[in-house]
Design a protein around this motif. Structure first.
Motif, PDB file in Angstrom:
ATOM      1  N   ASP A 222      -5.685   9.559  17.223  1.00 15.14           N
ATOM      2  CA  ASP A 222      -6.538   8.412  17.522  1.00 15.14           C
ATOM      3  C   ASP A 222      -5.902   7.072  17.193  1.00 15.14           C
ATOM      4  O   ASP A 222      -6.387   6.030  17.610  1.00 15.14           O
ATOM      5  N   ALA A 223      -4.828   7.097  16.429  1.00 16.16           N
ATOM      6  CA  ALA A 223      -4.201   5.855  15.968  1.00 16.16           C
ATOM      7  C   ALA A 223      -3.528   5.127  17.122  1.00 16.16           C
ATOM      8  O   ALA A 223      -3.097   5.745  18.100  1.00 16.16           O
ATOM      9  N   ASP A 224      -3.452   3.797  16.990  1.00 15.66           N
ATOM     10  CA  ASP A 224      -2.703   3.015  17.966  1.00 15.66           C
ATOM     11  C   ASP A 224      -1.279   3.526  18.002  1.00 15.66           C
ATOM     12  O   ASP A 224      -0.720   3.913  16.984  1.00 15.66           O
ATOM     13  N   LYS A 225      -0.689   3.519  19.194  1.00 14.10           N
ATOM     14  CA  LYS A 225       0.690   3.974  19.304  1.00 14.10           C
ATOM     15  C   LYS A 225       1.602   3.056  18.510  1.00 14.10           C
ATOM     16  O   LYS A 225       1.475   1.844  18.574  1.00 14.10           O
ATOM     17  N   PRO A 226       2.528   3.649  17.752  1.00 15.38           N
ATOM     18  CA  PRO A 226       3.476   2.806  17.013  1.00 15.38           C
ATOM     19  C   PRO A 226       4.422   2.102  17.969  1.00 15.38           C
ATOM     20  O   PRO A 226       4.630   2.545  19.095  1.00 15.38           O
ATOM     21  N   VAL A 227       4.979   0.997  17.502  1.00 14.95           N
ATOM     22  CA  VAL A 227       5.907   0.232  18.316  1.00 14.95           C
ATOM     23  C   VAL A 227       7.112   1.077  18.701  1.00 14.95           C
ATOM     24  O   VAL A 227       7.578   1.040  19.821  1.00 14.95           O
ATOM     25  N   LYS A 228       7.621   1.852  17.774  1.00 26.01           N
ATOM     26  CA  LYS A 228       8.801   2.675  18.023  1.00 26.01           C
ATOM     27  C   LYS A 228       8.376   3.994  18.649  1.00 26.01           C
ATOM     28  O   LYS A 228       7.701   4.803  18.027  1.00 26.01           O
ATOM     29  N   ALA A 229       8.773   4.226  19.874  1.00 24.05           N
ATOM     30  CA  ALA A 229       8.414   5.448  20.576  1.00 24.05           C
ATOM     31  C   ALA A 229       9.003   6.665  19.870  1.00 24.05           C
ATOM     32  O   ALA A 229      10.091   6.612  19.328  1.00 24.05           O
ATOM     33  N   GLY A 230       8.265   7.745  19.884  1.00 25.78           N
ATOM     34  CA  GLY A 230       8.748   8.991  19.313  1.00 25.78           C
ATOM     35  C   GLY A 230       8.357   9.210  17.869  1.00 25.78           C
ATOM     36  O   GLY A 230       8.388  10.333  17.388  1.00 25.78           O
ATOM     37  N   GLU A 231       8.016   8.191  17.146  1.00 27.57           N
ATOM     38  CA  GLU A 231       7.614   8.334  15.748  1.00 27.57           C
ATOM     39  C   GLU A 231       6.088   8.327  15.685  1.00 27.57           C
ATOM     40  O   GLU A 231       5.458   7.362  16.093  1.00 27.57           O
ATOM     41  N   LYS A 232       5.505   9.393  15.173  1.00 25.02           N
ATOM     42  CA  LYS A 232       4.049   9.527  15.135  1.00 25.02           C
ATOM     43  C   LYS A 232       3.492   9.123  13.777  1.00 25.02           C
ATOM     44  O   LYS A 232       4.117   9.332  12.751  1.00 25.02           O
ATOM     45  N   TRP A 233       2.294   8.554  13.819  1.00 22.62           N
ATOM     46  CA  TRP A 233       1.573   8.235  12.599  1.00 22.62           C
ATOM     47  C   TRP A 233       1.092   9.523  11.953  1.00 22.62           C
ATOM     48  O   TRP A 233       0.788  10.495  12.637  1.00 22.62           O
ATOM     49  N   ARG A 234       0.973   9.513  10.623  1.00 24.78           N
ATOM     50  CA  ARG A 234       0.482  10.660   9.878  1.00 24.78           C
ATOM     51  C   ARG A 234      -0.128  10.167   8.568  1.00 24.78           C
ATOM     52  O   ARG A 234       0.082   9.030   8.158  1.00 24.78           O
ATOM     53  N   LEU A 235      -0.878  11.053   7.916  1.00 25.02           N
ATOM     54  CA  LEU A 235      -1.366  10.746   6.572  1.00 25.02           C
ATOM     55  C   LEU A 235      -0.177  10.719   5.616  1.00 25.02           C
ATOM     56  O   LEU A 235       0.695  11.574   5.696  1.00 25.02           O
ATOM     57  N   PRO A 236      -0.132   9.759   4.716  1.00 28.92           N
ATOM     58  CA  PRO A 236       0.958   9.738   3.731  1.00 28.92           C
ATOM     59  C   PRO A 236       0.752  10.802   2.661  1.00 28.92           C
ATOM     60  O   PRO A 236      -0.372  11.219   2.394  1.00 28.92           O
ATOM     61  N   SER A 237       1.843  11.226   2.039  1.00 26.11           N
ATOM     62  CA  SER A 237       1.720  12.078   0.855  1.00 26.11           C
ATOM     63  C   SER A 237       1.200  11.207  -0.292  1.00 26.11           C
ATOM     64  O   SER A 237       1.221   9.974  -0.199  1.00 26.11           O
ATOM     65  N   TYR A 238       0.765  11.828  -1.363  1.00 28.55           N
ATOM     66  CA  TYR A 238       0.293  11.006  -2.490  1.00 28.55           C
ATOM     67  C   TYR A 238       1.448  10.238  -3.123  1.00 28.55           C
ATOM     68  O   TYR A 238       1.257   9.135  -3.632  1.00 28.55           O
ATOM     69  N   ILE A 239       2.665  10.771  -3.054  1.00 27.56           N
ATOM     70  CA  ILE A 239       3.830  10.058  -3.577  1.00 27.56           C
ATOM     71  C   ILE A 239       4.084   8.805  -2.732  1.00 27.56           C
ATOM     72  O   ILE A 239       4.396   7.738  -3.261  1.00 27.56           O
ATOM     73  N   GLU A 240       3.925   8.925  -1.415  1.00 25.67           N
ATOM     74  CA  GLU A 240       4.100   7.761  -0.539  1.00 25.67           C
ATOM     75  C   GLU A 240       3.023   6.718  -0.807  1.00 25.67           C
ATOM     76  O   GLU A 240       3.313   5.516  -0.834  1.00 25.67           O
ATOM     77  N   LEU A 241       1.776   7.143  -1.014  1.00 26.46           N
ATOM     78  CA  LEU A 241       0.716   6.185  -1.372  1.00 26.46           C
ATOM     79  C   LEU A 241       1.054   5.480  -2.676  1.00 26.46           C
ATOM     80  O   LEU A 241       0.861   4.274  -2.813  1.00 26.46           O
ATOM     81  N   LEU A 242       1.568   6.228  -3.626  1.00 25.59           N
ATOM     82  CA  LEU A 242       1.941   5.661  -4.921  1.00 25.59           C
ATOM     83  C   LEU A 242       3.009   4.581  -4.764  1.00 25.59           C
ATOM     84  O   LEU A 242       3.045   3.617  -5.529  1.00 25.59           O
ATOM     85  N   SER A 243       3.850   4.695  -3.733  1.00 22.37           N
ATOM     86  CA  SER A 243       4.905   3.699  -3.523  1.00 22.37           C
ATOM     87  C   SER A 243       4.342   2.324  -3.154  1.00 22.37           C
ATOM     88  O   SER A 243       5.039   1.323  -3.255  1.00 22.37           O
ATOM     89  N   LEU A 244       3.078   2.266  -2.747  1.00 22.97           N
ATOM     90  CA  LEU A 244       2.433   0.979  -2.431  1.00 22.97           C
ATOM     91  C   LEU A 244       1.926   0.249  -3.678  1.00 22.97           C
ATOM     92  O   LEU A 244       1.706  -0.958  -3.652  1.00 22.97           O
ATOM     93  N   VAL A 245       1.725   0.984  -4.753  1.00 24.96           N
ATOM     94  CA  VAL A 245       1.069   0.424  -5.937  1.00 24.96           C
ATOM     95  C   VAL A 245       1.975  -0.580  -6.644  1.00 24.96           C
ATOM     96  O   VAL A 245       3.116  -0.299  -6.974  1.00 24.96           O
ATOM     97  N   ASP A 246       1.425  -1.769  -6.866  1.00 30.29           N
ATOM     98  CA  ASP A 246       2.087  -2.806  -7.646  1.00 30.29           C
ATOM     99  C   ASP A 246       1.406  -2.831  -9.010  1.00 30.29           C
ATOM    100  O   ASP A 246       0.253  -3.255  -9.130  1.00 30.29           O
ATOM    101  N   MET A 247       2.105  -2.352 -10.019  1.00 33.70           N
ATOM    102  CA  MET A 247       1.511  -2.187 -11.345  1.00 33.70           C
ATOM    103  C   MET A 247       1.156  -3.504 -12.031  1.00 33.70           C
ATOM    104  O   MET A 247       0.471  -3.509 -13.038  1.00 33.70           O
TER     105      MET A 247
END
Length: 190
Positions: free
Chosen positions: A104-129
């Protein structure tokens, strides 16, 4: 449980990730603060860590440190370049629905790369402590009404639960998969 990996090919376990995250906080990667979030010391996720993906009109953000491209807004909202904000209403979904949202997600700009749910480690990479309310770099991720983001990682001891991010405080925790929360999708940059 499968070890989560970043798009760059590096893999991490929760123990290593927490140590590295704590080390980043102690070292205090220097940067100017972001508008919006309450940051009480130099940011661990500085502004120059991110950049807009060319051709995305600002809706996709590359994390240069991890090689991941993030949707700037949670599903249901769209990026408004004129206001530099996300507009619309966020979708709140259970984990099973969230796992299928890639289609259902908007198509990414780069063809061939699909959106997916991040792993919890990837979500953690967003956190600014150094920041809270939200605990992310709010220049790049300006939404302040997110409570919990689903990850694609099941909580191994309880199969009916999955990991997620408490967005305002930057805490990784788990919740029952039937609960309805928000989703921010990710994809590799390459």
């Amino acid at each position: 449980m499968k070890t989560p990996c970043f798009a760059s090919g590096r893999c991490a376990t929760p123990r290593v990730t927490w140590r590295r995250l704590a080390l980043c906080c102690l070292v205090g990667l220097a940067s100017a603060g972001s508008a919006g979030a309450a940051c009480d010391r130099p940011q661990t996720r500085p502004d120059d860590r991110y950049m807009v993906v060319e051709g995305s009109d600002g809706a996709e953000v590359l994390d240069k440190a991890t090689g991941l491209v993030w949707q700037r807004c949670v599903l249901g909202k769209t990026w408004d370049r004129s206001t530099n904000q996300c507009s619309g209403s966020a979708r709140h979904v259970g984990w099973m629905v969230a796992s299928a949202l890639e289609a259902d997600a908007d198509k990414p700009v780069k063809a061939g790369e699909k959106w997916r749910l991040p792993s919890y480690i990837e979500l953690l990479s967003l956190v600014d402590m150094s920041c809270s309310h939200p605990a992310v770099n709010s220049k790049w991720f300006p939404e302040k009404d997110i409570q919990f983001l689903w990850s694609g990682t099941t909580y191994a001891p309880l199969g009916d639960y999955a990991w997620g991010l408490k967005y305002m405080r930057g805490e990784i925790t788990y919740d029952n998969k039937v609960e309805e929360f928000q989703v921010r999708l990710v994809r590799p940059a390459r």
